[in-house]
Design an enzyme around this catalytic site. Structure first.
Site, PDB file in Angstrom:
ATOM      1  N   TYR A  40      -5.499  57.077  -6.144  1.00  0.00           N
ATOM      2  CA  TYR A  40      -5.033  56.903  -7.521  1.00  0.00           C
ATOM      3  C   TYR A  40      -4.546  55.466  -7.684  1.00  0.00           C
ATOM      4  CZ  TYR A  40      -4.915  62.056  -7.526  1.00  0.00           C
ATOM      5  OH  TYR A  40      -5.233  63.389  -7.413  1.00  0.00           O
ATOM      6  N   SER A  92      -5.345  70.212 -12.814  1.00  0.00           N
ATOM      7  CA  SER A  92      -5.924  70.284 -14.171  1.00  0.00           C
ATOM      8  C   SER A  92      -5.787  71.682 -14.774  1.00  0.00           C
ATOM      9  CB  SER A  92      -7.404  69.860 -14.156  1.00  0.00           C
ATOM     10  OG  SER A  92      -7.537  68.519 -13.792  1.00  0.00           O
ATOM     11  N   LEU A 140      -4.475  72.522 -17.402  1.00  0.00           N
ATOM     12  CA  LEU A 140      -4.628  72.448 -18.864  1.00  0.00           C
ATOM     13  C   LEU A 140      -5.995  71.888 -19.252  1.00  0.00           C
ATOM     14  CD1 LEU A 140      -1.024  71.226 -19.705  1.00  0.00           C
ATOM     15  CD2 LEU A 140      -1.990  73.485 -20.122  1.00  0.00           C
ATOM     16  N   GLY A 141      -6.969  72.040 -18.340  1.00  0.00           N
ATOM     17  CA  GLY A 141      -8.327  71.585 -18.668  1.00  0.00           C
ATOM     18  C   GLY A 141      -8.392  70.106 -18.963  1.00  0.00           C
ATOM     19  N   ARG A 142      -7.682  69.298 -18.137  1.00  0.00           N
ATOM     20  CA  ARG A 142      -7.649  67.832 -18.307  1.00  0.00           C
ATOM     21  C   ARG A 142      -7.131  67.429 -19.690  1.00  0.00           C
ATOM     22  NH1 ARG A 142     -10.096  65.908 -13.823  1.00  0.00           N
ATOM     23  NH2 ARG A 142     -11.404  67.418 -12.744  1.00  0.00           N
ATOM     24  N   GLY A 143      -6.203  68.228 -20.198  1.00  0.00           N
ATOM     25  CA  GLY A 143      -5.599  67.920 -21.499  1.00  0.00           C
ATOM     26  C   GLY A 143      -6.236  68.636 -22.664  1.00  0.00           C
ATOM     27  N   GLY A 170      -6.160  69.689 -27.739  1.00  0.00           N
ATOM     28  CA  GLY A 170      -7.124  70.311 -28.645  1.00  0.00           C
ATOM     29  C   GLY A 170      -8.475  69.641 -28.597  1.00  0.00           C
TER      30      GLY A 170
END
Length: 341
Positions: A61, A206, A208-211, A216
């Site tokens: 990273y 992830s 949250l599905g990568r945001g 949304g």
């Protein structure tokens, strides 16, 4: 300030962590420009004070800059309050290379200890599996690092069920890090059952599905230049149009539950079991507080069933990663008998 988070046992080797962790990657890499260091140190301290003590980083990273940031954040007696996880195995010097040979494992660990400015890493993961090196060889070196007191516990990331089994024979695996969320459920077939059979903790990245479940379906329009998510298959227009339906249906259920879409999505991961610790990443204190709030969202069996029917495997279009990036699907290593040091 939210109430202190519960603590959970991660795996069966003795590691105890906060029930929710903090993924630190986005502070320094991949999701747009690196964020201001003082703000990120403040965020990390805020998380620790709220009881989020399980911090996740990696040497890739930045590369390297995220570990340096964590090292600065842990100064002044903070180190003793946290469970520190970092990773090795993805070398980035202009091009990408996955490495797991013993000399590299040791050199990577020594370099991470120096950047983090700590004597010992609590949980050290192999970030990606080197398919040229038998997993037993990589694990043998990690076992030595445990015996020397440089690391306490060993983990693997993006490893197949058979690779996990082979590794676990050499030295007990404490945690497997994998992508698990309402739109990434393929790990439920083999990897999750294998972890549970062997008493290995599950760390969901992830969640949250990568945001996607926080910002949304219009999140792609808000992303900075250089944000890697712009290039992922699920965020491409032809797939996003379909994936928006998933978001809208989860959002509708969240409204009924009186919570945000991200809290409902994160609560679903938390409800998978006490052996699962999600590590949502964020660079904003209000998002951190919202993520902590997901622990207060109680889901009934009916809620879980509804979410799972909304988020079936066919609900999502597009792969998790672009072709060529190593995942658990291509993590098989040669037999030990083939190794010539």
């Amino acid at each position: 300030m939210a109430a202190k988070l519960p603590r959970v046992k991660l795996g069966s080797q003795g590691l105890e962590v906060s029930a929710q962790g903090l993924g630190c990657m986005g502070m320094s890499a991949f999701y747009g420009q690196p964020k201001p260091e003082p703000d990120m140190i403040n965020l990390i301290h805020h998380a620790i004070n709220a009881g989020v003590t399980f911090l996740d980083t990696s040497d890739v990273y930045g590369p390297k800059t995220n570990e340096i940031l964590l090292g600065k954040a842990l100064k002044g007696g903070v180190r003793e309050k946290v469970e520190l996880a970092t990773k090795f195995g993805v070398k980035h010097d202009g091009s990408w290379e996955v490495k797991g040979d013993p000399a590299y494992v040791r050199a990577a660990c020594e370099a991470s200890l120096q950047r983090l400015d700590v004597d010992c890493i609590d949980l050290y993961y192999q970030h990606r599996i080197d398919t040229r090196v038998p997993i037993e060889i990589t694990m043998g070196e990690l076992k030595k690092l445990v015996e020397e007191g440089k690391i306490k516990y060993v983990g693997l990331s993006e490893a197949s069920a058979s690779t996990i089994r082979r590794a676990h024979v050499v030295h007990p695996i404490t945690a497997i890090q994998l992508e698990w969320s309402l739109w990434s459920r393929d790990v439920e077939q083999e990897i999750i059952p294998t972890c549970r059979e062997l008493g290995i903790g599950i760390v969901a990245y992830s969640p949250l599905g990568r945001g996607f479940f926080s910002s949304g379906s219009n999140m792609i329009e808000k992303l900075e230049d250089g944000d890697a998510r712009k290039y992922l298959p699920r965020f491409q227009p032809e797939n996003l149009k379909h994936n928006k339906i998933l978001y809208e249906r989860v959002n509708e259920l969240a409204r009924k539950k009186g919570c945000t879409t991200s809290q409902l999505s994160l609560a679903w991961v938390h409800h998978q079991g006490n052996d699962v610790v999600p590590i949502p990443g964020t660079t904003k204190i209000q998002n951190l507080e919202q993520n902590i709030g997901a622990l207060s969202v109680k889901l009934t069996p009916e809620d879980m069933a509804e979410l799972e029917s909304i988020a079936s495997a066919s609900s999502v279009k597009g792969d998790r990663y672009n072709a060529g990036l190593v995942t658990y699907l291509d993590s098989e290593t040669p037999p030990l008998s083939s190794w010539k040091a």
